[in-house]
Scaffold this motif. Structure first.
Motif, mmCIF file in Angstrom:
data_model
loop_
_atom_site.group_PDB
_atom_site.id
_atom_site.type_symbol
_atom_site.label_atom_id
_atom_site.label_comp_id
_atom_site.label_asym_id
_atom_site.label_seq_id
_atom_site.Cartn_x
_atom_site.Cartn_y
_atom_site.Cartn_z
ATOM 1 N N ALA A 125 0.862 -1.183 0.000
ATOM 2 C CA ALA A 125 0.000 0.000 0.000
ATOM 3 C C ALA A 125 0.896 1.230 0.000
ATOM 4 C CB ALA A 125 -0.910 0.001 1.221
ATOM 5 N N LEU A 126 0.704 2.096 -0.988
ATOM 6 C CA LEU A 126 1.534 3.291 -1.129
ATOM 7 C C LEU A 126 0.675 4.540 -1.085
ATOM 8 C CD1 LEU A 126 3.485 2.132 -4.306
ATOM 9 C CD2 LEU A 126 4.473 2.378 -2.049
ATOM 10 N N PRO A 127 1.079 5.553 -0.305
ATOM 11 C CA PRO A 127 0.430 6.855 -0.453
ATOM 12 C C PRO A 127 0.640 7.325 -1.896
ATOM 13 C CG PRO A 127 1.843 6.822 1.492
ATOM 14 C CD PRO A 127 2.121 5.568 0.716
ATOM 15 N N LEU A 128 -0.266 8.121 -2.407
ATOM 16 C CA LEU A 128 -0.204 8.485 -3.817
ATOM 17 C C LEU A 128 1.090 9.194 -4.200
ATOM 18 C CD1 LEU A 128 -3.910 9.461 -4.505
ATOM 19 C CD2 LEU A 128 -2.730 7.290 -4.905
ATOM 20 N N ASP A 129 1.671 10.012 -3.302
ATOM 21 C CA ASP A 129 2.933 10.678 -3.640
ATOM 22 C C ASP A 129 4.057 9.640 -3.789
ATOM 23 O OD1 ASP A 129 2.821 10.263 -0.847
ATOM 24 O OD2 ASP A 129 4.291 11.832 -0.476
ATOM 25 N N SER A 130 4.012 8.574 -3.009
ATOM 26 C CA SER A 130 5.008 7.505 -3.151
ATOM 27 C C SER A 130 4.788 6.732 -4.450
ATOM 28 C CB SER A 130 4.940 6.536 -1.969
ATOM 29 O OG SER A 130 5.304 7.192 -0.788
ATOM 30 N N ALA A 131 3.523 6.552 -4.835
ATOM 31 C CA ALA A 131 3.226 5.879 -6.101
ATOM 32 C C ALA A 131 3.755 6.694 -7.279
ATOM 33 C CB ALA A 131 1.727 5.635 -6.237
ATOM 34 N N VAL A 132 3.640 8.021 -7.188
ATOM 35 C CA VAL A 132 4.168 8.895 -8.247
ATOM 36 C C VAL A 132 5.680 8.762 -8.326
ATOM 37 C CG1 VAL A 132 4.516 11.313 -8.917
ATOM 38 C CG2 VAL A 132 2.249 10.516 -8.191
ATOM 39 N N ARG A 133 6.361 8.743 -7.165
ATOM 40 C CA ARG A 133 7.824 8.578 -7.175
ATOM 41 C C ARG A 133 8.219 7.217 -7.743
ATOM 42 N NH1 ARG A 133 7.342 11.162 -2.254
ATOM 43 N NH2 ARG A 133 7.683 9.256 -1.073
ATOM 44 N N LEU A 134 7.458 6.171 -7.421
ATOM 45 C CA LEU A 134 7.731 4.845 -7.974
ATOM 46 C C LEU A 134 7.585 4.865 -9.491
ATOM 47 C CD1 LEU A 134 8.305 1.814 -7.767
ATOM 48 C CD2 LEU A 134 5.851 1.479 -7.310
ATOM 49 N N TYR A 135 6.543 5.513 -9.974
ATOM 50 C CA TYR A 135 6.339 5.654 -11.412
ATOM 51 C C TYR A 135 7.532 6.359 -12.067
ATOM 52 C CZ TYR A 135 4.669 7.681 -15.757
ATOM 53 O OH TYR A 135 4.570 8.083 -17.064
ATOM 54 N N GLN A 136 7.994 7.442 -11.455
ATOM 55 C CA GLN A 136 9.125 8.187 -12.010
ATOM 56 C C GLN A 136 10.398 7.337 -12.020
ATOM 57 O OE1 GLN A 136 8.914 11.497 -9.306
ATOM 58 N NE2 GLN A 136 7.556 12.686 -10.641
ATOM 59 N N GLN A 137 10.626 6.576 -10.943
ATOM 60 C CA GLN A 137 11.808 5.719 -10.878
ATOM 61 C C GLN A 137 11.742 4.619 -11.934
ATOM 62 O OE1 GLN A 137 12.087 4.331 -6.835
ATOM 63 N NE2 GLN A 137 12.208 6.397 -6.018
ATOM 64 N N LEU A 138 10.579 3.992 -12.077
ATOM 65 C CA LEU A 138 10.423 2.938 -13.084
ATOM 66 C C LEU A 138 10.602 3.503 -14.487
ATOM 67 C CD1 LEU A 138 7.393 0.962 -11.625
ATOM 68 C CD2 LEU A 138 9.737 0.120 -11.904
ATOM 69 N N GLN A 139 10.075 4.691 -14.709
ATOM 70 C CA GLN A 139 10.219 5.325 -16.013
ATOM 71 C C GLN A 139 11.692 5.568 -16.345
ATOM 72 O OE1 GLN A 139 8.329 9.183 -16.393
ATOM 73 N NE2 GLN A 139 7.601 8.635 -18.434
ATOM 74 N N ARG A 140 12.455 6.070 -15.367
ATOM 75 C CA ARG A 140 13.892 6.302 -15.597
ATOM 76 C C ARG A 140 14.614 4.996 -15.916
ATOM 77 N NH1 ARG A 140 13.375 10.189 -11.427
ATOM 78 N NH2 ARG A 140 14.033 8.669 -9.863
ATOM 79 N N VAL A 141 14.294 3.937 -15.169
ATOM 80 C CA VAL A 141 14.946 2.644 -15.391
ATOM 81 C C VAL A 141 14.599 2.110 -16.779
ATOM 82 C CG1 VAL A 141 14.971 0.222 -14.670
ATOM 83 C CG2 VAL A 141 15.138 2.031 -12.956
ATOM 84 N N LEU A 142 13.330 2.157 -17.151
ATOM 85 C CA LEU A 142 12.918 1.622 -18.441
ATOM 86 C C LEU A 142 13.488 2.425 -19.607
ATOM 87 C CD1 LEU A 142 9.251 0.645 -17.568
ATOM 88 C CD2 LEU A 142 11.233 -0.865 -17.805
ATOM 89 N N VAL A 143 13.559 3.737 -19.459
ATOM 90 C CA VAL A 143 14.160 4.567 -20.513
ATOM 91 C C VAL A 143 15.638 4.223 -20.667
ATOM 92 C CG1 VAL A 143 14.861 6.944 -21.061
ATOM 93 C CG2 VAL A 143 12.507 6.453 -20.392
ATOM 94 N N SER A 144 16.314 3.943 -19.550
ATOM 95 C CA SER A 144 17.747 3.615 -19.634
ATOM 96 C C SER A 144 17.989 2.276 -20.324
ATOM 97 C CB SER A 144 18.374 3.606 -18.230
ATOM 98 O OG SER A 144 17.977 2.456 -17.505
ATOM 99 N N LEU A 145 16.977 1.427 -20.420
ATOM 100 C CA LEU A 145 17.122 0.128 -21.079
ATOM 101 C C LEU A 145 16.983 0.218 -22.591
ATOM 102 C CD1 LEU A 145 15.042 -2.113 -18.653
ATOM 103 C CD2 LEU A 145 17.532 -1.941 -18.818
ATOM 104 N N GLN A 146 16.435 1.323 -23.069
ATOM 105 C CA GLN A 146 16.240 1.478 -24.505
ATOM 106 C C GLN A 146 17.577 1.731 -25.184
ATOM 107 O OE1 GLN A 146 13.409 4.611 -25.078
ATOM 108 N NE2 GLN A 146 11.711 3.410 -24.273
ATOM 109 N N PRO A 147 17.764 1.144 -26.373
ATOM 110 C CA PRO A 147 19.014 1.401 -27.088
ATOM 111 C C PRO A 147 19.081 2.869 -27.508
ATOM 112 C CG PRO A 147 17.497 0.137 -28.457
ATOM 113 C CD PRO A 147 16.869 0.271 -27.098
#
Length: 111
Positions: A83-105
């Motif tokens: 269970a995540l407060p919404l601000d933590s969910a937003v930070r998780l989204y941002q972190q996942l986005q950075r990781v996934l973008v870094s995987l792109q060639p």
């Protein structure tokens, strides 16, 4: 042990803080999941992590392609619920986005 460099917001200013999480029990052991579901309720994002038998999923997909009857419900194993407060969910989204973008060639430049 999980470590990260985490910017924390203080008013309108971000402050960088190193975070170190110490494991409790077997919390440092990775859990294999192949199913996730996110729901919202009372200002929290609930993230359910589960495991569905891959062979069963393959069989269901094959039957669906052949036009056969597929099950209305699939049973799996619940591995964790977070269970995540919404601000933590937003930070998780941002972190996942950075990781996934870094995987792109890297994009090649055409001259």
């Amino acid at each position: 042990m999980a470590e990260s460099h985490h910017p924390m917001q203080r008013g309108d200013k971000s402050v960088a803080v190193n975070v170190r999480l110490k494991p409790v029990s077997a919390s440092d052991q990775p859990i294999l999941v192949n199913y996730t579901h996110v729901g919202l309720s009372d200002g929290l994002a609930y993230v359910d992590f589960g495991f569905l038998e891959p062979a069963f999923l393959s069989a269901v997909a094959i039957h669906a392609k052949q036009g056969d009857v597929t099950p209305k419900q699939v049973e799996g194993i619940s591995r964790a619920r977070v269970a995540l407060p919404l601000d933590s969910a937003v930070r998780l989204y941002q972190q996942l986005q950075r990781v996934l973008v870094s995987l792109q060639p890297p994009k090649t430049k055409h001259s």
